[in-house]
Design a protein around this motif. Structure first.
Motif: not given
Length: 304
Positions: A207-210, A224-226, A258-259
Motif C-alpha cells: 500500500i502506497r501513501k500520498f 505504508l506496508a507490504d 504502518g505497524e
C-alpha cells in the motif's frame, strides 16, 4: 465460528474486538466477490460477482440475497457519490458509470485521450465530487473477468475525473497493478494498493501513501506496508485512521504509521471490504466465494 478468527499482533488491536460477536458468512455462491457498497438509506449492501457478470443485493432485514443487476458488464468496484448515486467500475465495458435515481446509466469515463481504458477496478468519490479510480489490466487479461484484449493506453494509471469540467487526468502513473484506494477522513491523504504480485512473485504487494494537494495533485509519501500473504486489494479507514486492507488470509489492520496491529482471519482470500450497518461499525468482507461480516468496536472514517 469462535473469536479465534481474530489475531492480535499489537495490544492496540484488542480494543477493536467485541468478544461476543461472531464472524458471519452471509452468503456463499460467488466465483469472485468484490466491490461491496452499503446503502444506509435502504439497509442493504450491493456487491459484485465478477466472473458471473452480475451484481448482488443483500438485504439487512431479511438476510436474503437477490440479483441487483445482470448482466453487469463484469462490474468490480462500487461506491456512492455525494448525492447517493451508485458509481461502478465495469471491466467488460472498460468504463466507470453512474446509476441515476431513475435507473439510467451515465458513462463518466471510458477513455483517456481517445484510447480506451484498460478495466477500471476500484473507485472513490471525494467531497468535492471528484471521482478517483484505478485502471489495472485484470479485466482484459482473460475472458473470465471481462473481455481479453490489448491495452490501448499502454499504462496502468490512477485517474481523477474533475467534477467541474469533466477532465480526466492521470494522478499517478508508476503502479504495476493499481487496485483499491481510500482517503483519510480529512482527505489530505490517499492510500492506494498495488497488487502486481498477482502476476509475479517479484512484483509489488504493498500500500502506497500520498499527500493530496490542490486540484488533486499527489505527492508520494512512500510505502505504508507490504501485504503478506497474498496481495492488497480493497482498503477502508476507521475513525482513528487505522487502515483495514484485504489480504490472502483475511483482513489486516494497520496503524497510520504502518505497524500491523492484527488480522481478521477468513478461510478464503479476501478481495474487498466496507463498513456498514446503522452505526457503520460492521465490516462487510467479500471473499472468493462468500460474503462475510463482523461487528467491530470501531466505525468507518467520517462516521458521526
Amino acid at each position: 465460528m469462535s473469536t479465534s478468527y481474530f489475531e492480535a499482533l499489537d495490544p492496540r488491536f484488542s480494543a477493536f474486538i467485541i468478544p461476543v460477536c461472531q464472524l458471519e458468512r452471509l452468503y456463499s455462491g460467488t466465483r469472485w466477490a468484490e466491490g461491496p457498497v452499503y446503502f444506509a438509506d435502504g439497509r442493504f449492501l450491493v456487491f459484485s460477482d465478477i466472473p458471473n457478470n452480475r451484481m448482488l443485493k443483500w438485504d439487512e432485514q431479511s438476510g436474503h440475497v437477490d440479483i441487483f443487476r445482470y448482466p453487469s458488464n463484469f462490474s468490480n468496484g462500487n461506491t456512492r457519490d455525494r448525492e447517493g448515486r451508485l458509481i461502478s467500475c465495469e471491466h467488460g465495458a472498460r468504463r466507470v458509470t453512474r446509476t441515476e435515481y431513475d435507473g439510467r446509466i451515465t458513462v463518466l469515463a471510458d477513455n483517456y485521450r481517445g484510447r480506451r481504458l484498460n478495466s477500471p477496478n476500484d473507485v472513490v468519490v471525494s467531497s468535492d465530487g471528484a471521482v478517483w479510480f484505478t485502471d489495472p489490466l485484470y479485466g482484459i487479461l482473460t475472458d473470465y473477468e471481462g473481455h481479453k484484449a490489448e491495452s490501448e493506453t499502454g499504462a496502468r494509471n490512477v485517474y481523477r475525473l474533475d467534477p467541474l469540467d469533466g477532465e480526466l487526468s492521470v494522478v499517478v502513473d508508476d503502479f504495476d497493478m493499481p487496485n483499491g484506494l481510500a482517503f483519510s477522513a480529512d482527505e489530505t491523504t490517499l492510500y492506494v494498493a498495488d497488487s502486481g504480485r498477482s502476476h509475479g512473485r517479484d512484483k509489488p504487494h504493498h500500500i502506497r501513501k500520498f499527500s493530496v494537494g490542490a486540484g488533486g495533485k499527489l505527492t508520494s509519501q512512500g510505502v505504508l506496508a507490504d501485504i503478506d500473504p497474498g496481495i492488497p486489494d480493497g482498503i477502508r479507514l476507521d475513525i482513528d485512521q487505522n487502515i483495514w486492507v484485504s489480504a490472502g488470509d483475511g483482513v489486516h489492520c494497520y496503524a497510520g504509521t504502518g505497524e500491523l496491529l492484527g488480522k481478521i482471519l477468513i478461510p478464503e482470500p479476501v478481495a474487498n471490504i466496507t463498513f456498514g450497518g446503522p452505526k457503520l461499525n460492521r465490516l462487510f468482507i467479500t471473499a472468493s466465494s462468500s460474503l462475510y461480516a463482523v461487528y467491530l468496536n470501531t466505525r468507518a472514517a467520517g462516521a458521526k
